[in-house]
Design a protein around this motif. Structure first.
Motif, PDB file in Angstrom:
ATOM      1  N   THR A  32       0.824  -1.205   0.000  1.00 17.19           N
ATOM      2  CA  THR A  32       0.000   0.000   0.000  1.00 17.19           C
ATOM      3  C   THR A  32       0.859   1.255   0.000  1.00 17.19           C
ATOM      4  OG1 THR A  32      -1.722  -1.159   1.249  1.00 17.19           O
ATOM      5  CG2 THR A  32      -1.840   1.245   1.195  1.00 17.19           C
ATOM      6  N   ILE A  34       1.147   5.087   0.614  1.00 21.20           N
ATOM      7  CA  ILE A  34       0.435   6.046   1.459  1.00 21.20           C
ATOM      8  C   ILE A  34       1.055   7.422   1.262  1.00 21.20           C
ATOM      9  CG2 ILE A  34      -0.210   6.672   3.814  1.00 21.20           C
ATOM     10  CD1 ILE A  34       0.035   3.704   4.560  1.00 21.20           C
ATOM     11  N   GLU A  47      -4.472   7.022   1.042  1.00 17.24           N
ATOM     12  CA  GLU A  47      -3.949   6.067   0.082  1.00 17.24           C
ATOM     13  C   GLU A  47      -3.562   6.839  -1.179  1.00 17.24           C
ATOM     14  OE1 GLU A  47      -4.811   1.672  -1.754  1.00 17.24           O
ATOM     15  OE2 GLU A  47      -6.502   2.777  -0.906  1.00 17.24           O
ATOM     16  N   ASP A 110      -1.353   1.281   7.372  1.00 16.36           N
ATOM     17  CA  ASP A 110      -2.582   0.821   6.727  1.00 16.36           C
ATOM     18  C   ASP A 110      -3.333   0.031   7.796  1.00 16.36           C
ATOM     19  OD1 ASP A 110      -4.604  -0.414   5.307  1.00 16.36           O
ATOM     20  OD2 ASP A 110      -3.325  -1.035   3.653  1.00 16.36           O
TER      21      ASP A 110
END
Length: 113
Positions: A32, A34, A47, A110
């Motif tokens: 992920t 960020i 995100e 996350d």
């Protein structure tokens, strides 16, 4: 944002002095991406993915006066404080993540589990 609560499970973004008001950085928590921004001395994390089209928000400009990030693909803007979409073609918010300042650094994660 949150007060320092330990850093286990958190991803270090950078030292607090390396992310000045109006600046942004991308950190990774696993797969992920960020996007972390400093808006007027407060840190926010979203995100790094437009909710309209799978495109990096970090490629667009962060407006430090309006607290918005713009997707350069189609021009949608998002409020960095809460992830809300502010104009079409995006209608859905982007995922917002927690931030904290601890040990002289900015941290995020996350937290979707």
């Amino acid at each position: 944002m949150s007060a320092a609560g330990g850093t286990v499970g958190w991803v270090r973004v950078c030292a607090t002095g390396e992310l000045l008001p109006g600046e942004s950085r991308v950190a990774w928590d696993g797969d992920t991406a960020i996007l972390v921004v400093n808006y007027d001395g407060d840190f926010y994390a979203l995100e790094d993915r437009c909710s309209h089209e799978d495109f990096e928000l970090s490629a667009g400009p962060f407006d430090a006066e309006e607290a918005t990030i713009e997707c350069v693909l189609h021009g949608s803007k998002f409020d960095v404080r809460n992830g809300l979409a502010l104009n079409p073609p995006a209608y859905s918010p982007v995922v917002k993540f927690p931030t904290q300042v601890a040990e002289g650094a900015v941290w995020t994660r996350d937290d979707r589990g």
